[in-house]
Design a protein around this motif. Structure first.
Motif, PDB file in Angstrom:
ATOM      1  N   PHE A   1       0.817  -1.212   0.000  1.00 48.77           N
ATOM      2  CA  PHE A   1       0.000   0.000   0.000  1.00 48.77           C
ATOM      3  C   PHE A   1       0.855   1.267   0.000  1.00 48.77           C
ATOM      4  O   PHE A   1       0.462   2.273  -0.600  1.00 48.77           O
ATOM      5  N   ASP A   2       2.013   1.243   0.630  1.00 46.63           N
ATOM      6  CA  ASP A   2       2.929   2.395   0.567  1.00 46.63           C
ATOM      7  C   ASP A   2       3.404   2.621  -0.872  1.00 46.63           C
ATOM      8  O   ASP A   2       3.440   3.763  -1.343  1.00 46.63           O
TER       9      ASP A   2
ATOM     10  N   PHE B   1      -3.200   5.961   0.258  1.00 48.48           N
ATOM     11  CA  PHE B   1      -3.787   5.154   1.329  1.00 48.48           C
ATOM     12  C   PHE B   1      -3.135   5.541   2.651  1.00 48.48           C
ATOM     13  O   PHE B   1      -1.911   5.648   2.733  1.00 48.48           O
ATOM     14  N   LEU B   2      -3.960   5.737   3.662  1.00 51.02           N
ATOM     15  CA  LEU B   2      -3.492   5.964   5.027  1.00 51.02           C
ATOM     16  C   LEU B   2      -3.826   4.690   5.784  1.00 51.02           C
ATOM     17  O   LEU B   2      -5.002   4.321   5.900  1.00 51.02           O
ATOM     18  N   LEU B   3      -2.803   4.011   6.257  1.00 53.39           N
ATOM     19  CA  LEU B   3      -3.004   2.713   6.889  1.00 53.39           C
ATOM     20  C   LEU B   3      -3.280   2.871   8.375  1.00 53.39           C
ATOM     21  O   LEU B   3      -2.611   3.630   9.064  1.00 53.39           O
ATOM     22  N   GLY B   4      -4.265   2.113   8.840  1.00 45.96           N
ATOM     23  CA  GLY B   4      -4.634   2.117  10.249  1.00 45.96           C
ATOM     24  C   GLY B   4      -4.252   0.809  10.905  1.00 45.96           C
ATOM     25  O   GLY B   4      -3.168   0.264  10.657  1.00 45.96           O
ATOM     26  N   GLU B   5      -5.174   0.272  11.692  1.00 44.40           N
ATOM     27  CA  GLU B   5      -4.891  -0.954  12.429  1.00 44.40           C
ATOM     28  C   GLU B   5      -4.652  -2.127  11.485  1.00 44.40           C
ATOM     29  O   GLU B   5      -5.313  -2.265  10.471  1.00 44.40           O
ATOM     30  N   MET B   6      -3.677  -2.942  11.881  1.00 46.19           N
ATOM     31  CA  MET B   6      -3.376  -4.175  11.167  1.00 46.19           C
ATOM     32  C   MET B   6      -3.295  -5.295  12.186  1.00 46.19           C
ATOM     33  O   MET B   6      -2.649  -5.141  13.219  1.00 46.19           O
TER      34      MET B   6
ATOM     35  N   ALA C   1      -8.036   0.876   6.543  1.00 43.09           N
ATOM     36  CA  ALA C   1      -7.331   1.936   5.827  1.00 43.09           C
ATOM     37  C   ALA C   1      -8.303   3.029   5.402  1.00 43.09           C
ATOM     38  O   ALA C   1      -9.531   2.850   5.453  1.00 43.09           O
ATOM     39  N   GLU C   2      -7.731   4.126   4.976  1.00 40.81           N
ATOM     40  CA  GLU C   2      -8.485   5.269   4.479  1.00 40.81           C
ATOM     41  C   GLU C   2      -7.773   5.751   3.218  1.00 40.81           C
ATOM     42  O   GLU C   2      -6.553   5.638   3.112  1.00 40.81           O
ATOM     43  N   SER C   3      -8.539   6.246   2.259  1.00 48.54           N
ATOM     44  CA  SER C   3      -7.909   6.816   1.062  1.00 48.54           C
ATOM     45  C   SER C   3      -8.249   8.289   0.977  1.00 48.54           C
ATOM     46  O   SER C   3      -9.292   8.738   1.463  1.00 48.54           O
TER      47      SER C   3
ATOM     48  N   HIS D   1     -13.191   4.776   3.300  1.00 45.78           N
ATOM     49  CA  HIS D   1     -12.702   3.958   4.406  1.00 45.78           C
ATOM     50  C   HIS D   1     -12.854   2.499   4.014  1.00 45.78           C
ATOM     51  O   HIS D   1     -13.850   2.116   3.397  1.00 45.78           O
ATOM     52  N   TYR D   2     -11.866   1.677   4.374  1.00 46.42           N
ATOM     53  CA  TYR D   2     -11.774   0.311   3.883  1.00 46.42           C
ATOM     54  C   TYR D   2     -11.489  -0.674   5.009  1.00 46.42           C
ATOM     55  O   TYR D   2     -10.849  -0.331   5.994  1.00 46.42           O
ATOM     56  N   HIS D   3     -11.895  -1.902   4.740  1.00 45.77           N
ATOM     57  CA  HIS D   3     -11.360  -3.053   5.447  1.00 45.77           C
ATOM     58  C   HIS D   3     -10.881  -4.015   4.379  1.00 45.77           C
ATOM     59  O   HIS D   3     -11.628  -4.358   3.457  1.00 45.77           O
ATOM     60  N   PHE D   4      -9.628  -4.398   4.444  1.00 45.92           N
ATOM     61  CA  PHE D   4      -9.048  -5.393   3.555  1.00 45.92           C
ATOM     62  C   PHE D   4      -8.733  -6.636   4.374  1.00 45.92           C
ATOM     63  O   PHE D   4      -8.109  -6.538   5.439  1.00 45.92           O
ATOM     64  N   LEU D   5      -9.159  -7.783   3.895  1.00 50.04           N
ATOM     65  CA  LEU D   5      -8.730  -9.059   4.463  1.00 50.04           C
ATOM     66  C   LEU D   5      -7.824  -9.691   3.419  1.00 50.04           C
ATOM     67  O   LEU D   5      -8.271 -10.018   2.315  1.00 50.04           O
TER      68      LEU D   5
END
Length: 131
Positions: free
Chosen positions: A15-16, A69-74, A85-87, A101-105
């Motif tokens: 994502f970075d 993408f701004l990454l949050g909790e992992m 994450a958030e874009s 706002h997203y959730h990726f699995l």
């Protein structure tokens, strides 16, 4: 480093690299047999393979200014990483702010992303496409 820590590092790197617009480098982290599923019944929803999702990310870069993408909790368990994450971006055609706002699995195998389930606000995605 544990498998879970390694998997989180790979997901963060992917994502970075997308946020830095280094798409060729990001796509190396995707398995050749990737299956990416996107929630909903809007035009971008459905199943993607590596080629199709790569084209989708290239289209994002063409249609949006500074798609980031701004990454949050992992959280990692076994071969999976859960990412919040958030874009942020601006749609070039209408100057609307895209802030979803997203959730990726994400499932990994052999240090590559092999499966993704992507959940996000489809109403916001459709709104930003409107003129």
């Amino acid at each position: 480093m544990t498998t879970q820590e390694s998997n989180k590092k790979i997901v963060k790197e992917y994502f970075d690299l997308v946020s830095e617009q280094k798409l060729s480098e990001a796509f190396v982290l995707l398995a050749d047999d990737l299956h990416w599923w996107i929630l909903g019944n809007i035009p971008v929803s459905g199943d993607y393979d590596k080629r199709k999702i790569s084209l989708g990310f290239k289209m994002l870069q063409r249609n949006f200014e500074k798609f980031t993408f701004l990454l949050g909790e992992m959280t990692a368990e076994e071969d999976r990483v859960s990412l919040i994450a958030e874009s942020k971006a601006v749609r070039k055609s209408n100057s609307k702010l895209y802030n979803n706002h997203y959730h990726f699995l994400i499932t990994l195998r052999d240090n590559r992303i092999v499966k993704v389930k992507e959940y996000f606000d489809t109403v916001h995605a459709v709104w930003v496409e409107e003129n």
